[in-house]
Design an enzyme around this catalytic site. Structure first.
Site, short mmCIF file in Angstrom:
data_model
loop_
_atom_site.label_atom_id
_atom_site.label_comp_id
_atom_site.label_asym_id
_atom_site.label_seq_id
_atom_site.Cartn_x
_atom_site.Cartn_y
_atom_site.Cartn_z
N GLU A 19 47.61 23.95 19.37
CA GLU A 19 47.52 22.55 18.88
C GLU A 19 48.97 21.77 18.80
OE1 GLU A 19 44.99 20.68 18.92
OE2 GLU A 19 43.30 22.05 18.68
N ASP A 34 42.62 30.86 21.18
CA ASP A 34 43.43 30.50 20.43
C ASP A 34 43.18 30.46 18.96
OD1 ASP A 34 41.44 28.73 21.04
OD2 ASP A 34 42.54 26.94 21.99
#
Length: 376
Positions: free
Chosen positions: A129, A70
């Site tokens: 997120e 990520d």
């Protein structure tokens, strides 16, 4: 090949440019610039929004092994005191995604120089997120031509020492859901409460009632959490609030518990509507599916790493953490594991300072594991 100092330098470069979900333009450009140095005979790249697919070509491929990293940062003003602190005011890599990307680049570099039989696919994923990049990334046509046979990922763990990895077969991370409740009543003068419907009072009552949802509706042997992180309402000290808003999160260890918790929240909101003569709107802007590790692959990975002495292996308990990697595990078999980074401060903390020696540990673990899976 990249050495420890070079990998640390990459991590520090990335640490300085944290960007929020689907705004990782500098980060994507940095990755592309780094990867452009490799021969096109060895790697192929495809962009996806602000993310990136990278295939490292195998010598005689029959399968594709995938690794997800990520990319995004958080809206947290950094307080580490690093000389390489974030240059983006109010934003920070406070969840270790700078390390995750660096580890991926280290593994890519290794297999560019020492290829194995099988193809390797690296998915640099934006917006973990929020609002969530994994689920839409899985719809990319790139995955039709580079379809993973299995997929892996890791996440830094401040509570574990460097040289330790932790995971477990089956459920590792919880189902998570954002929760937003809007309350709309009737404002008025503070001196005349009988002529208004006070939404600060209604919000306070609802927060208290929400505490009973878990304790009286979820099996005590199961786990679930409701957290209200912010309450906003009102405009001045002498004005009764017409509007109030609750923002929070729900976390459960099963989809069934998530459904039950949501139903109870909605029922309580209807009760608030009746009791406080207002309008209550419940929303779930985004949600993440549980991270459910493949039993066979996870047990094999844990045994291999322990037997080869690549890291200290801990079988951990499931966590209430949320991770959109769960969507990838719904589509492909695979697993995720914790990587010890020995930080005094935890994830999402302004002083998170992971030990950079963990980068080398992870690169060594992943390169050895991929070689083993390729039969080399």
């Amino acid at each position: 090949m990249l050495n420890r100092e070079q990998l640390i330098s990459i991590r520090r470069d990335l640490h300085q440019i944290p960007e929020l979900g689907f705004k990782e333009f500098k980060t994507q450009a940095y990755l592309i610039n780094h990867l452009d140095a490799y021969s096109k005979d060895r790697i192929e790249m495809e962009t996806w929004r602000t993310g990136l697919f990278v295939k490292v070509k195998g010598t005689n491929p029959e399968r594709v092994f995938a690794y997800r990293a990520d990319m995004d940062g958080l809206s947290i003003p950094e307080d580490t005191g690093y000389p390489f602190q974030s240059v983006h005011e109010g934003k920070m890599h406070a969840c270790g995604h700078d390390l995750h990307m660096t580890i991926a680049l280290g593994v890519i570099d290794h297999f560019v120089h020492e290829p194995i039989k099988e193809d390797l696919l690296f998915m640099f994923q934006p917006a973990e997120e929020g609002p969530g990049g994994a689920e839409p990334m899985l719809t990319s046509d790139v995955l039709k031509k580079w379809t993973p046979d299995f997929i892996t990922a890791l996440h830094i763990a401040p509570e574990y020492p460097v040289g330790t990895i932790a995971t477990k077969p089956g459920l590792l991370f919880a189902n998570t859901s954002e929760l937003v409740i809007d309350l709309e009543g009737k404002g008025g003068h503070a001196a005349y409460p009988h002529l208004a419907n006070d939404m600060v009072v209604a919000a306070s009552a609802l927060v208290g009632q929400l505490q009973s949802v878990i304790s009286r509706n979820v099996d005590p042997l199961d786990s679930a959490v409701i957290t209200i992180g912010t309450i906003t309402g009102g405009t001045a000290q002498n004005i009764i609030a017409q509007h109030a808003k609750l923002d929070g999160t729900i976390r459960t260890l099963s989809p069934e518990s998530m459904e039950k918790v949501r139903k109870r929240i909605e029922a309580l909101a209807k009760g608030i509507e009746i009791g406080y003569e207002c309008k209550a709107t419940v929303r779930y802007p985004s949600s993440y599916y549980e991270v459910d590790n493949s039993k066979e692959l996870t047990e094999e990975f844990m045994s291999y790493v322990a037997e080869e002495g690549l890291a200290n292996v801990v079988e951990c308990r499931e966590a209430m953490t949320g991770e959109d990697f769960g969507y990838m595990l719904k589509k492909y078999p695979g697993f995720m594991f914790w990587l010890g980074v020995d930080s005094e401060y935890g994830l999402h903390h302004a002083k998170l300072m992971p030990d950079e020696k963990a980068i080398e540990t992870a690169v060594n673990v992943m390169t050895a594991y991929f070689k083993k899976q390729a039969g080399e």
